[in-house]
Design a protein around this motif. Structure first.
Motif, short mmCIF file in Angstrom:
data_model
loop_
_atom_site.label_atom_id
_atom_site.label_comp_id
_atom_site.label_asym_id
_atom_site.label_seq_id
_atom_site.Cartn_x
_atom_site.Cartn_y
_atom_site.Cartn_z
N UNK A 1 0.93 -1.41 -0.08
CA UNK A 1 0.09 -0.03 0.01
C UNK A 1 0.97 1.03 -0.04
N UNK A 2 2.10 1.40 0.80
CA UNK A 2 2.76 2.23 1.00
C UNK A 2 3.60 2.81 -0.22
N UNK A 3 3.84 1.50 -1.13
CA UNK A 3 4.42 1.76 -2.16
C UNK A 3 3.67 2.42 -3.34
N UNK A 4 2.31 1.81 -3.45
CA UNK A 4 1.35 2.68 -4.10
C UNK A 4 1.29 4.17 -4.00
N UNK A 5 1.41 4.61 -2.65
CA UNK A 5 1.25 5.91 -2.44
C UNK A 5 2.47 6.64 -2.88
N UNK A 6 3.73 5.90 -2.88
CA UNK A 6 4.87 6.50 -3.31
C UNK A 6 4.93 6.77 -4.81
N UNK A 7 4.00 6.09 -5.69
CA UNK A 7 3.80 6.20 -7.06
C UNK A 7 2.86 7.59 -7.18
N UNK A 8 2.10 8.06 -6.17
CA UNK A 8 1.36 9.20 -6.39
C UNK A 8 2.49 10.53 -6.35
N UNK A 9 3.23 10.30 -5.61
CA UNK A 9 4.40 11.39 -5.28
C UNK A 9 5.31 11.61 -6.75
N UNK A 10 5.45 10.40 -7.18
CA UNK A 10 6.08 10.48 -8.89
C UNK A 10 5.57 11.32 -9.69
N UNK A 11 4.03 11.50 -9.63
CA UNK A 11 3.29 12.28 -10.41
C UNK A 11 3.11 13.71 -10.12
N UNK A 12 3.60 14.13 -8.96
CA UNK A 12 3.53 15.64 -8.45
C UNK A 12 4.31 16.45 -9.55
N UNK A 13 3.96 17.77 -9.70
CA UNK A 13 4.43 18.68 -10.37
C UNK A 13 5.91 19.07 -9.80
N UNK A 14 6.88 19.11 -10.57
CA UNK A 14 8.21 19.41 -10.06
C UNK A 14 8.92 20.78 -10.52
N UNK A 15 9.09 21.44 -9.71
CA UNK A 15 9.90 22.94 -10.10
C UNK A 15 10.88 22.66 -10.73
N UNK A 16 11.92 21.50 -10.27
CA UNK A 16 12.96 21.43 -10.87
C UNK A 16 13.09 20.30 -11.90
N UNK A 17 13.83 20.64 -13.05
CA UNK A 17 13.81 19.54 -14.22
C UNK A 17 14.76 18.43 -13.99
N UNK A 18 15.64 18.87 -13.04
CA UNK A 18 16.74 17.82 -12.64
C UNK A 18 16.67 16.73 -11.74
N UNK A 19 15.44 16.88 -11.18
CA UNK A 19 15.24 16.02 -9.85
C UNK A 19 14.98 14.70 -10.16
N UNK A 20 15.75 13.83 -9.55
CA UNK A 20 15.68 12.36 -9.84
C UNK A 20 14.75 11.81 -8.68
N UNK A 21 13.94 10.76 -8.98
CA UNK A 21 13.22 10.26 -7.57
C UNK A 21 13.46 8.68 -7.33
N UNK A 22 13.57 8.33 -6.17
CA UNK A 22 13.81 6.80 -5.87
C UNK A 22 12.92 6.36 -4.76
N UNK A 23 12.30 5.26 -4.96
CA UNK A 23 11.51 4.36 -4.04
C UNK A 23 12.32 3.37 -3.68
N UNK A 24 12.61 3.20 -2.41
CA UNK A 24 13.70 2.24 -1.95
C UNK A 24 12.74 1.34 -0.92
#
Length: 463
Positions: A440-463
């Motif tokens: 369930x928590x992993x599914x919520x993390x996927x939501x964060x990946x879809x948020x608008x990002x002010x930085x074009x260079x940000x990389x996101x990891x879910x561990x």
């Protein structure tokens, strides 16, 4: 050369002993199964740890524990009887029932002193004792007199639930690191120790009691690291004048702190989890932050975040901190929102933010400095901190579950973090690595990946 050749088989025993000495004692003992050549190597290592927790299982019956403790003591007996080393570097002894084996305890310590041990760690505290309870426990063992005869050979000393004579510390003029815990000690003994140990660089006090306060003001001290962990002070008052710390850790109740001229501070950790009431003590924390201004790494707790806005300046320090790495031990409760804002605003050079999510003491009588709507707090309705928009590069979230409050904060950081380069979500293991909760928590993390990002260079990891 044949790839299957065992390179270790060509090494002399003297070199294998040196290699094994770099391993934890338990791991060094396991090398005996490697081959006949390794069978007795571990018995000659220079760093020895007799730890009853490797033998005694606290979740079993008292009768079983008694038998297991006997096995532990027999192991220690046989080891010192068969050890031929003339010099050892360190010896650690952890035993919660030393009174049941007084002769063996004396023999183990005598073995260490006869080998001119440089580091001695004696821990006789009981694992069942709780660090956060009010009850104090009398020391269960007396430091043997032959330890005081080590003189300048001793560089590191740890005494937990072990009584000692502070006046005899004059023999320990070479000690660089001293840890004292679970003992009755007064400020006079602390001062005497500091005067007797001019080379002391690290002092740790854990769950000590009967301390009136802490005062370190002797000129010329080399003290660089001070740890005060859940000690019972009659007056919550700390005065430091002279030593220039690089590391400072305090865990206990909120009190009055005076740390003068701490310009060399590298890291500070503040934990006020023992504070039982929400009081008007924000000004004390405000003043403490000002005196820790030079620290590049700062850890604060949930209680700190709830109290700090109640000081004279609820929105942030007038003088900025030098913090580059900020660690928040937090529940991300709405009571902590103003404190988080306070810290982000007070750290204009912030480069890394770690949000370590876990249980926390939440004050039911908390009063925010200003009225606010928790659901609109992390939005443009409030001024965005300079550190978030210009310097923050890395955000780590430990214990991520994807709660509504977590998502609010992460959306805010991504929406306005123009300099962000990394967002690392360490998903909570609650329920086990393969449990439904984690999925369930992993599914919520996927939501964060879809948020608008002010930085074009940000990389996101879910561990």
């Amino acid at each position: 050369m044949d790839r299957n050749t065992d390179m270790f088989s060509n090494l002399p025993s003297s070199l294998l002993i040196i290699i094994a000495s770099f391993l934890p004692f338990k791991e060094a003992a396991r090398t005996c199964i490697l081959s006949k050549q390794w069978l007795d190597i571990w018995r000659e290592v220079a760093n020895i740890d007799f730890d009853e927790s490797n033998f005694v299982k606290l979740d079993e019956s008292e009768e079983n524990q008694k038998v297991q403790r006997e096995v532990f003591i027999n192991f220690a007996r046989q080891f010192i009887e068969n050890n031929s080393q003339q010099v050892i570097e360190t010896l650690g002894l952890i035993c919660s029932r030393p009174g049941n084996f007084p002769v063996d305890m004396q023999n183990i310590v005598m073995f260490a002193t006869s080998r001119n041990v440089r580091g001695l760690r004696l821990d006789f505290s009981d694992p069942a004792w709780r660090e956060d309870e009010i009850m104090n426990h009398e020391a269960v063992f007396e430091l043997p007199s032959n330890v005081y005869e080590l003189g300048q050979a001793l560089e590191t000393l740890k005494l937990f639930s072990c009584r000692f004579d502070a006046s005899k510390f004059t023999n320990f003029s070479a000690i660089k690191s001293l840890s004292l815990g679970w003992i009755n000690i007064n400020i006079g003994s602390i001062v005497a120790i500091l005067e007797s140990c001019p080379l002391l660089e690290t002092l740790r006090l854990k769950k000590c009691w009967n301390l009136e306060h802490i005062e370190v003001s002797k000129p010329g001290l080399r003290l660089q690291n001070l740890v005060l962990d859940k000690c019972d002070f009659r007056d919550e008052w700390l005065f430091i004048e002279g030593p220039k710390f690089q590391f400072f850790k305090y865990s206990g109740k909120v009190g009055q702190f005076h740390l003068e001229n701490q310009r060399e501070m590298v890291e500070a950790q503040l934990d006020f989890g023992m504070q039982s009431e929400f009081e008007e003590v924000g000004v004390f924390l405000y003043d403490l932050l000002l005196e820790l201004f030079a620290a590049r790494i700062l850890t604060v707790c949930s209680v700190f975040l709830q109290i700090i806005p109640s000081g004279d300046e609820p929105l942030g320090l007038q003088a900025p901190l030098n913090v580059r790495n900020l660690i928040l031990k937090t529940a991300l409760h709405s009571n902590e929102y103003w404190g988080i804002k306070f810290m982000l605003r007070s750290c204009p050079r912030l480069e890394m933010l770690t949000i370590d999510i876990g249980p926390a003491r939440i004050f039911p009588d908390y009063e925010p400095p200003y009225p606010f709507d928790p659901e609109k707090f992390w939005s443009r309705n409030f001024q965005v901190e300079l550190s978030v928009t210009t310097t923050l590069r890395v955000v780590n979230v430990k214990g991520f579950k994807g709660t509504r409050n977590e998502l609010y904060v992460l959306r805010y950081l991504l929406n306005f973090g123009r300099a962000m380069e990394e967002l690392n979500l360490y998903v909570s293991n609650e329920g086990g690595d393969n449990g439904e909760n984690r999925e369930f928590y992993m599914g919520r993390a996927q939501q964060v990946l879809g948020f608008y990002k002010a930085s074009r260079n940000v990389s996101m990891s879910v561990l």
